[in-house]
Design a protein around this motif. Structure first.
Motif, PDB file in Angstrom:
ATOM      1  N   LEU A   1       0.844  -1.186   0.000  1.00 27.80           N
ATOM      2  CA  LEU A   1       0.000   0.000   0.000  1.00 27.80           C
ATOM      3  C   LEU A   1       0.884   1.242   0.000  1.00 27.80           C
ATOM      4  CD1 LEU A   1      -2.689  -0.966   2.666  1.00 27.80           C
ATOM      5  CD2 LEU A   1      -2.609  -1.527   0.223  1.00 27.80           C
ATOM      6  N   SER A   2       0.387   2.284  -0.664  1.00 29.90           N
ATOM      7  CA  SER A   2       1.086   3.567  -0.690  1.00 29.90           C
ATOM      8  C   SER A   2       0.159   4.657  -0.188  1.00 29.90           C
ATOM      9  CB  SER A   2       1.538   3.904  -2.116  1.00 29.90           C
ATOM     10  OG  SER A   2       2.420   2.925  -2.625  1.00 29.90           O
ATOM     11  N   CYS A   3       0.730   5.628   0.482  1.00 25.01           N
ATOM     12  CA  CYS A   3      -0.025   6.782   0.971  1.00 25.01           C
ATOM     13  C   CYS A   3       0.752   8.027   0.558  1.00 25.01           C
ATOM     14  CB  CYS A   3      -0.181   6.718   2.477  1.00 25.01           C
ATOM     15  SG  CYS A   3      -0.922   8.192   3.202  1.00 25.01           S
ATOM     16  N   VAL A   4       0.175   8.795  -0.344  1.00 19.88           N
ATOM     17  CA  VAL A   4       0.803  10.040  -0.800  1.00 19.88           C
ATOM     18  C   VAL A   4       0.255  11.178   0.046  1.00 19.88           C
ATOM     19  CG1 VAL A   4       1.190  11.583  -2.732  1.00 19.88           C
ATOM     20  CG2 VAL A   4       1.048   9.117  -3.114  1.00 19.88           C
ATOM     21  N   ALA A   5       1.149  11.941   0.647  1.00 19.53           N
ATOM     22  CA  ALA A   5       0.740  12.975   1.593  1.00 19.53           C
ATOM     23  C   ALA A   5       1.147  14.358   1.113  1.00 19.53           C
ATOM     24  CB  ALA A   5       1.376  12.692   2.949  1.00 19.53           C
ATOM     25  N   SER A   6       0.412  15.350   1.546  1.00 19.43           N
ATOM     26  CA  SER A   6       0.756  16.734   1.246  1.00 19.43           C
ATOM     27  C   SER A   6       0.193  17.633   2.333  1.00 19.43           C
ATOM     28  CB  SER A   6       0.190  17.155  -0.120  1.00 19.43           C
ATOM     29  OG  SER A   6      -1.213  17.096  -0.123  1.00 19.43           O
ATOM     30  N   GLY A   7       0.712  18.848   2.410  1.00 19.36           N
ATOM     31  CA  GLY A   7       0.179  19.822   3.338  1.00 19.36           C
ATOM     32  C   GLY A   7       0.839  19.838   4.696  1.00 19.36           C
ATOM     33  N   PHE A   8       1.977  19.150   4.849  1.00 15.86           N
ATOM     34  CA  PHE A   8       2.653  19.187   6.130  1.00 15.86           C
ATOM     35  C   PHE A   8       4.140  18.919   5.932  1.00 15.86           C
ATOM     36  CE2 PHE A   8       3.445  14.685   6.522  1.00 15.86           C
ATOM     37  CZ  PHE A   8       2.418  14.085   5.815  1.00 15.86           C
ATOM     38  N   THR A   9       4.877  19.195   6.979  1.00 14.08           N
ATOM     39  CA  THR A   9       6.317  18.913   6.985  1.00 14.08           C
ATOM     40  C   THR A   9       6.544  17.540   7.583  1.00 14.08           C
ATOM     41  OG1 THR A   9       6.820  21.259   7.250  1.00 14.08           O
ATOM     42  CG2 THR A   9       8.568  19.704   7.794  1.00 14.08           C
TER      43      THR A   9
ATOM     44  N   ARG B   1      -6.848   0.033   9.966  1.00 14.78           N
ATOM     45  CA  ARG B   1      -7.732  -0.750   9.120  1.00 14.78           C
ATOM     46  C   ARG B   1      -9.048  -0.976   9.841  1.00 14.78           C
ATOM     47  NH1 ARG B   1      -4.545  -6.622   9.237  1.00 14.78           N
ATOM     48  NH2 ARG B   1      -5.029  -7.170  11.413  1.00 14.78           N
ATOM     49  N   GLN B   2     -10.071  -1.223   9.053  1.00 17.55           N
ATOM     50  CA  GLN B   2     -11.373  -1.518   9.621  1.00 17.55           C
ATOM     51  C   GLN B   2     -12.106  -2.498   8.728  1.00 17.55           C
ATOM     52  OE1 GLN B   2     -13.858   1.841  10.691  1.00 17.55           O
ATOM     53  NE2 GLN B   2     -14.880   0.575  12.222  1.00 17.55           N
ATOM     54  N   ALA B   3     -12.512  -3.593   9.315  1.00 18.68           N
ATOM     55  CA  ALA B   3     -13.303  -4.599   8.618  1.00 18.68           C
ATOM     56  C   ALA B   3     -14.762  -4.416   9.005  1.00 18.68           C
ATOM     57  CB  ALA B   3     -12.824  -5.990   8.995  1.00 18.68           C
ATOM     58  N   PRO B   4     -15.686  -4.832   8.156  1.00 12.33           N
ATOM     59  CA  PRO B   4     -17.117  -4.692   8.470  1.00 12.33           C
ATOM     60  C   PRO B   4     -17.462  -5.355   9.791  1.00 12.33           C
ATOM     61  CG  PRO B   4     -16.831  -5.303   6.187  1.00 12.33           C
ATOM     62  CD  PRO B   4     -15.477  -5.404   6.820  1.00 12.33           C
ATOM     63  N   GLY B   5     -18.143  -4.597  10.652  1.00 15.86           N
ATOM     64  CA  GLY B   5     -18.575  -5.132  11.931  1.00 15.86           C
ATOM     65  C   GLY B   5     -17.505  -5.188  12.994  1.00 15.86           C
ATOM     66  N   LYS B   6     -16.319  -4.704  12.678  1.00 11.21           N
ATOM     67  CA  LYS B   6     -15.224  -4.732  13.647  1.00 11.21           C
ATOM     68  C   LYS B   6     -14.758  -3.310  13.951  1.00 11.21           C
ATOM     69  CE  LYS B   6     -13.433  -9.303  12.444  1.00 11.21           C
ATOM     70  NZ  LYS B   6     -12.208 -10.079  12.088  1.00 11.21           N
ATOM     71  N   GLU B   7     -14.113  -3.170  15.102  1.00  9.04           N
ATOM     72  CA  GLU B   7     -13.548  -1.869  15.453  1.00  9.04           C
ATOM     73  C   GLU B   7     -12.310  -1.594  14.606  1.00  9.04           C
ATOM     74  OE1 GLU B   7     -14.884  -1.711  20.170  1.00  9.04           O
ATOM     75  OE2 GLU B   7     -12.797  -1.493  19.591  1.00  9.04           O
ATOM     76  N   ARG B   8     -12.021  -0.344  14.424  1.00 11.78           N
ATOM     77  CA  ARG B   8     -10.815  -0.001  13.681  1.00 11.78           C
ATOM     78  C   ARG B   8      -9.595  -0.418  14.492  1.00 11.78           C
ATOM     79  NH1 ARG B   8     -10.694   6.599  14.406  1.00 11.78           N
ATOM     80  NH2 ARG B   8      -9.716   6.598  16.469  1.00 11.78           N
TER      81      ARG B   8
ATOM     82  N   ALA C   1      -9.738  -5.921   5.058  1.00 16.11           N
ATOM     83  CA  ALA C   1     -10.260  -4.691   5.653  1.00 16.11           C
ATOM     84  C   ALA C   1     -10.027  -3.527   4.692  1.00 16.11           C
ATOM     85  CB  ALA C   1      -9.566  -4.391   6.977  1.00 16.11           C
ATOM     86  N   ALA C   2     -10.654  -2.406   5.015  1.00 18.24           N
ATOM     87  CA  ALA C   2     -10.293  -1.151   4.371  1.00 18.24           C
ATOM     88  C   ALA C   2      -9.133  -0.552   5.158  1.00 18.24           C
ATOM     89  CB  ALA C   2     -11.474  -0.194   4.355  1.00 18.24           C
TER      90      ALA C   2
ATOM     91  N   TRP D   1      -7.505  11.792   8.431  1.00 20.12           N
ATOM     92  CA  TRP D   1      -7.629  10.516   7.742  1.00 20.12           C
ATOM     93  C   TRP D   1      -7.695  10.740   6.238  1.00 20.12           C
ATOM     94  CZ3 TRP D   1      -8.820   5.563  10.095  1.00 20.12           C
ATOM     95  CH2 TRP D   1      -8.781   5.607  11.504  1.00 20.12           C
ATOM     96  N   GLY D   2      -7.060   9.806   5.510  1.00 16.03           N
ATOM     97  CA  GLY D   2      -7.232   9.769   4.079  1.00 16.03           C
ATOM     98  C   GLY D   2      -8.364   8.814   3.731  1.00 16.03           C
ATOM     99  N   GLN D   3      -8.639   8.694   2.450  1.00 18.96           N
ATOM    100  CA  GLN D   3      -9.671   7.728   2.046  1.00 18.96           C
ATOM    101  C   GLN D   3      -9.057   6.330   2.105  1.00 18.96           C
ATOM    102  OE1 GLN D   3      -7.625   8.662  -0.146  1.00 18.96           O
ATOM    103  NE2 GLN D   3      -7.478   7.059  -1.671  1.00 18.96           N
ATOM    104  N   GLY D   4      -9.857   5.343   2.246  1.00 22.22           N
ATOM    105  CA  GLY D   4      -9.372   3.981   2.413  1.00 22.22           C
ATOM    106  C   GLY D   4      -9.094   3.283   1.098  1.00 22.22           C
ATOM    107  N   THR D   5      -8.331   2.205   1.197  1.00 26.26           N
ATOM    108  CA  THR D   5      -8.121   1.321   0.068  1.00 26.26           C
ATOM    109  C   THR D   5      -8.412  -0.097   0.555  1.00 26.26           C
ATOM    110  OG1 THR D   5      -6.576   0.643  -1.683  1.00 26.26           O
ATOM    111  CG2 THR D   5      -5.617   1.071   0.485  1.00 26.26           C
ATOM    112  N   GLN D   6      -9.198  -0.831  -0.209  1.00 26.96           N
ATOM    113  CA  GLN D   6      -9.679  -2.132   0.241  1.00 26.96           C
ATOM    114  C   GLN D   6      -8.655  -3.228  -0.038  1.00 26.96           C
ATOM    115  OE1 GLN D   6     -12.530  -2.864   1.922  1.00 26.96           O
ATOM    116  NE2 GLN D   6     -11.904  -5.019   2.008  1.00 26.96           N
ATOM    117  N   VAL D   7      -8.424  -4.038   0.983  1.00 26.36           N
ATOM    118  CA  VAL D   7      -7.589  -5.232   0.854  1.00 26.36           C
ATOM    119  C   VAL D   7      -8.465  -6.438   1.158  1.00 26.36           C
ATOM    120  CG1 VAL D   7      -5.653  -6.505   1.831  1.00 26.36           C
ATOM    121  CG2 VAL D   7      -5.464  -4.033   1.462  1.00 26.36           C
TER     122      VAL D   7
END
Length: 130
Positions: free
Chosen positions: A20-28, A38-45, A92-93, A120-126
């Motif tokens: 997975l990759s996370c591209v970030a901007s707006g900070f140092t 991560r969060q799976a359906p019906g489970k806590e993050r 999970a996402a 938080w960024g948007q999720g990516t499903q695994v």
């Protein structure tokens, strides 16, 4: 404003790998701690991995220790989560999260907590199929 965009998820068989990759901007980079949750359906993050501000240290949840590796490319402002030996319970996402409070006041990062200033960024499903 902090912006995070995660990608790289997909469908993989048990025992397979994904990065997975996370591209970030707006900070140092030196001011912010980055984590993967991560969060799976019906489970806590669940926090799975994080890297401290400046990249000095990483922390992993017990459930992924030895299988997942988090790294960063400062020049690209991109954070990676290499996931090996994937299991069905890894389905999970996955979200990347920036925490400026932790990054500014702590030398390490945490996977079991986030400050109120976290973004938080948007999720990516695994999805891991057996």
């Amino acid at each position: 404003d902090v912006q995070l965009q995660a990608f790289g998820g997909g469908l993989v068989q048990v025992g397979g790998s994904l990065r997975l990759s996370c591209v970030a901007s707006g900070f140092t980079f030196d001011d912010v701690s980055i984590a993967w949750f991560r969060q799976a359906p019906g489970k806590e993050r669940e926090g799975v991995a994080c890297i401290s501000s400046g990249g000095g240290s990483t922390t992993y949840a017990d459930s992924v220790k030895g299988r997942f590796t988090m790294s960063s490319d400062n020049a690209k402002k991109t954070f990676y989560l290499q996931m090996n030996n994937l299991k069905p319970e890894d389905t999970a996402a996955y979200y990347c999260v920036a925490d400026p409070y932790v990054g500014r006041y702590f030398t390490k990062c945490y996977v079991d907590r986030l400050s109120d200033s976290a973004s938080w960024g948007q999720g990516t499903q695994v999805t891991v199929s057996s």
